[in-house]
Design a protein around this motif. Structure first.
Motif, PDB file in Angstrom:
ATOM      1  N   UNK A 137       2.358-115.820  -5.962  1.00 51.91           N
ATOM      2  CA  UNK A 137       1.996-116.595  -6.959  1.00 51.91           C
ATOM      3  C   UNK A 137       3.227-117.027  -7.979  1.00 51.91           C
ATOM      4  N   UNK A 138       4.444-116.725  -7.496  1.00 51.18           N
ATOM      5  CA  UNK A 138       5.573-117.249  -8.098  1.00 51.18           C
ATOM      6  C   UNK A 138       6.116-118.534  -7.476  1.00 51.18           C
ATOM      7  N   UNK A 139       7.054-119.327  -8.090  1.00 52.53           N
ATOM      8  CA  UNK A 139       7.526-120.773  -7.556  1.00 52.53           C
ATOM      9  C   UNK A 139       8.381-120.337  -6.344  1.00 52.53           C
ATOM     10  N   UNK A 140       8.348-121.154  -5.310  1.00 49.71           N
ATOM     11  CA  UNK A 140       9.050-121.264  -3.930  1.00 49.71           C
ATOM     12  C   UNK A 140      10.456-121.964  -4.256  1.00 49.71           C
ATOM     13  N   UNK A 141      11.524-121.486  -3.669  1.00 49.31           N
ATOM     14  CA  UNK A 141      12.783-122.220  -3.944  1.00 49.31           C
ATOM     15  C   UNK A 141      13.269-122.513  -2.503  1.00 49.31           C
ATOM     16  N   UNK A 142      13.770-123.710  -2.375  1.00 50.26           N
ATOM     17  CA  UNK A 142      14.484-124.232  -1.389  1.00 50.26           C
ATOM     18  C   UNK A 142      15.814-124.313  -1.640  1.00 50.26           C
ATOM     19  N   UNK A 143      16.796-123.598  -0.907  1.00 45.87           N
ATOM     20  CA  UNK A 143      18.471-123.660  -1.483  1.00 45.87           C
ATOM     21  C   UNK A 143      19.275-123.734  -0.070  1.00 45.87           C
ATOM     22  N   UNK A 144      20.551-123.954  -0.035  1.00 45.70           N
ATOM     23  CA  UNK A 144      21.596-123.712   0.986  1.00 45.70           C
ATOM     24  C   UNK A 144      22.528-124.893   0.758  1.00 45.70           C
ATOM     25  N   UNK A 145      23.484-124.909   1.671  1.00 48.10           N
ATOM     26  CA  UNK A 145      24.739-125.528   1.704  1.00 48.10           C
ATOM     27  C   UNK A 145      24.803-126.360   2.958  1.00 48.10           C
ATOM     28  N   UNK A 146      24.651-127.578   3.356  1.00 49.30           N
ATOM     29  CA  UNK A 146      24.850-128.190   4.679  1.00 49.30           C
ATOM     30  C   UNK A 146      26.157-128.149   5.205  1.00 49.30           C
ATOM     31  N   UNK A 193      23.866-108.652 -12.013  1.00 50.43           N
ATOM     32  CA  UNK A 193      22.461-108.768 -12.608  1.00 50.43           C
ATOM     33  C   UNK A 193      21.558-109.978 -12.479  1.00 50.43           C
ATOM     34  N   UNK A 194      21.562-110.786 -11.375  1.00 49.66           N
ATOM     35  CA  UNK A 194      20.876-111.808 -11.160  1.00 49.66           C
ATOM     36  C   UNK A 194      20.263-112.032  -9.871  1.00 49.66           C
ATOM     37  N   UNK A 195      19.159-112.412  -9.640  1.00 47.39           N
ATOM     38  CA  UNK A 195      18.747-112.462  -8.136  1.00 47.39           C
ATOM     39  C   UNK A 195      18.879-113.980  -7.863  1.00 47.39           C
ATOM     40  N   UNK A 196      18.831-114.690  -6.595  1.00 44.42           N
ATOM     41  CA  UNK A 196      19.115-115.861  -6.189  1.00 44.42           C
ATOM     42  C   UNK A 196      18.098-117.100  -7.027  1.00 44.42           C
ATOM     43  N   UNK A 197      16.941-116.591  -6.942  1.00 46.44           N
ATOM     44  CA  UNK A 197      15.993-117.684  -7.597  1.00 46.44           C
ATOM     45  C   UNK A 197      16.376-117.799  -9.039  1.00 46.44           C
ATOM     46  N   UNK A 198      16.691-116.744  -9.689  1.00 45.22           N
ATOM     47  CA  UNK A 198      17.140-116.852 -10.981  1.00 45.22           C
ATOM     48  C   UNK A 198      18.306-117.549 -11.352  1.00 45.22           C
ATOM     49  N   UNK A 199      19.048-117.739 -10.346  1.00 42.83           N
ATOM     50  CA  UNK A 199      20.543-118.466 -10.607  1.00 42.83           C
ATOM     51  C   UNK A 199      20.240-119.732 -10.222  1.00 42.83           C
ATOM     52  N   UNK A 200      19.457-120.131  -9.593  1.00 42.50           N
ATOM     53  CA  UNK A 200      19.025-121.455  -8.755  1.00 42.50           C
ATOM     54  C   UNK A 200      18.478-122.205 -10.226  1.00 42.50           C
ATOM     55  N   UNK A 201      17.984-121.663 -11.114  1.00 41.58           N
ATOM     56  CA  UNK A 201      17.439-122.262 -12.239  1.00 41.58           C
ATOM     57  C   UNK A 201      18.496-123.057 -12.894  1.00 41.58           C
ATOM     58  N   UNK A 203      20.758-124.250   7.758  1.00 41.12           N
ATOM     59  CA  UNK A 203      21.432-124.070   6.668  1.00 41.12           C
ATOM     60  C   UNK A 203      20.518-123.944   5.184  1.00 41.12           C
ATOM     61  N   UNK A 204      19.364-124.227   5.437  1.00 39.80           N
ATOM     62  CA  UNK A 204      18.498-124.244   4.433  1.00 39.80           C
ATOM     63  C   UNK A 204      17.491-122.998   4.500  1.00 39.80           C
ATOM     64  N   UNK A 205      17.329-122.506   3.128  1.00 41.21           N
ATOM     65  CA  UNK A 205      16.458-121.177   3.137  1.00 41.21           C
ATOM     66  C   UNK A 205      15.541-121.368   2.223  1.00 41.21           C
ATOM     67  N   UNK A 206      14.710-120.457   2.198  1.00 38.77           N
ATOM     68  CA  UNK A 206      13.400-120.484   1.284  1.00 38.77           C
ATOM     69  C   UNK A 206      13.018-119.007   1.031  1.00 38.77           C
ATOM     70  N   UNK A 207      12.830-118.879  -0.321  1.00 41.47           N
ATOM     71  CA  UNK A 207      12.568-117.804  -0.979  1.00 41.47           C
ATOM     72  C   UNK A 207      11.346-117.811  -1.946  1.00 41.47           C
ATOM     73  N   UNK A 208      10.419-116.856  -1.986  1.00 38.77           N
ATOM     74  CA  UNK A 208       9.324-116.869  -2.852  1.00 38.77           C
ATOM     75  C   UNK A 208       8.989-115.248  -2.866  1.00 38.77           C
ATOM     76  N   UNK A 209       9.113-114.675  -3.962  1.00 36.07           N
ATOM     77  CA  UNK A 209       9.116-113.384  -4.497  1.00 36.07           C
ATOM     78  C   UNK A 209       7.533-112.885  -4.409  1.00 36.07           C
ATOM     79  N   UNK A 210       6.659-113.708  -4.975  1.00 28.04           N
ATOM     80  CA  UNK A 210       5.306-113.230  -4.873  1.00 28.04           C
ATOM     81  C   UNK A 210       4.521-114.550  -4.659  1.00 28.04           C
TER      82      UNK A 210
END
Length: 337
Positions: free
Chosen positions: A18-27, A77-85, A9-16
């Protein structure tokens, strides 16, 4: 920790890099009450110095905070890492709260459009992939959210046109919402899917426990099937081979052409032999003539045994025997022999 990969249920995304990595998901419900430990290992790209940190996630049951009314928005007009902020998500929940007016409002799930089967956008005009945000509240849906269910807006969505939503201006300044993809779920009206089976026509009676077939089954002879499977295709292949051999060997056009060519050659040879043996009239140039001066009879230029196949019909005066020069008249009136 203790597993080769993250929980399902846990995902990880990092665009570049040098950008921040984000862990997100719903158990899910199966993960309630089980602490999930995420072991994070990082290293310095320059010095290769490593560091390790354990992230402990405590999953609580949602029954303690019931949110029966759930609405899922698609923000284009949003990506997932932008919305998680935190500040962006806070602004979105504030806009939804102004429209819905609930007592409690929480974000339940945030999913990238790529995880729902969406396509990767083109790298032009700073296009975004889109993100789905599901929020839950404890009060029924507002009249503004119900506008997407009226027939006029449903018809506009079927024609790929923007529906008319009165509260869209409260989101338009920062969030571009696709109102044709919004879904409203009311868990209070969900009917149980269990239905009691009413016996009648087409319903078999209970036969008790399942009894598998016995192990002592009669053996079957597959020899005849094997012969039929091989004999029929082999016979058809043999017939086709014989037909092809007859066509290639006995009905070839090349044999007929060779016989015709041989007949023409034979006829040509016979005509040549006949032309050598036949008597032909000599040309006038070969007949006896009178000498213009002496009056004697000059014998023919060629004898009968001379082969005239290569003789020209006319010969020059230099090649004629017994040639006699005829006197010619000159301009001065004098004659020369």
């Amino acid at each position: 920790m203790g597993y080769p990969d993250r929980p399902g249920w846990l995902r990880y995304i990092q665009r570049t890099p040098y950008s921040d990595g984000v862990l997100y998901g719903s158990p899910t419900v199966e993960n309630v009450g089980k602490p999930t430990i995420i072991e994070i290992t990082a290293y310095n790209r320059r010095t290769f110095e490593t560091a390790r940190h354990n992230l402990i996630i405590n999953i609580m049951s949602a029954e303690d905070f019931p949110l029966p009314y759930q609405a899922e928005f698609f923000i284009r007009n949003m990506n997932v890492e932008e919305m998680l902020a935190s500040e962006v998500l806070g602004d979105f929940l504030g806009a939804v709260k102004n429209v819905w007016q609930p007592e409690r409002l929480n974000a339940i799930n945030i999913t990238s459009a790529l995880d729902r089967g969406g396509r990767v956008p083109l790298p032009i005009n700073d296009m975004k992939e889109g993100v789905y945000v599901m929020v839950g509240a404890d009060v029924p849906f507002s009249s503004c959210l119900r506008e997407v269910e009226n027939p006029q807006n449903q018809l506009r969505c079927s024609q790929e046109m923007e529906p008319v939503i009165t509260c869209d201006k409260k989101f338009r300044t920062q969030f571009h919402i696709d109102w044709c993809k919004i879904s409203l779920v009311d868990n209070t009206k969900q009917v149980s899917t269990f239905q009691e089976v009413i016996r009648g026509e087409g319903i078999l009676p209970d036969g008790g426990e399942y009894k598998p077939p016995s192990d002592t089954l009669k053996s079957r002879d597959y020899y005849s099937d094997f012969l039929i499977t091989l004999a029929v295709p082999s016979a058809i292949a043999l017939v086709l081979f014989l037909i092809l051999a007859y066509i290639m060997c006995c009905r070839r056009e090349g044999v007929i052409q060779l016989v015709h060519h041989s007949a023409i050659q034979k006829s040509t040879k016979e005509l040549r032999d006949m032309s050598k043996n036949r008597e032909i009239a000599w040309p006038l140039s070969t007949l006896p003539v009178f000498h213009p001066v002496t009056g004697e009879i000059v014998p023919p230029l060629h004898t009968d045994s001379y082969d005239n196949t290569s003789m020209p019909l006319m010969q020059t005066q230099q090649n004629l025997p017994h040639q006699t020069q005829i006197p010619q008249q000159q301009t001065a009136g004098k004659w020369y022999s």
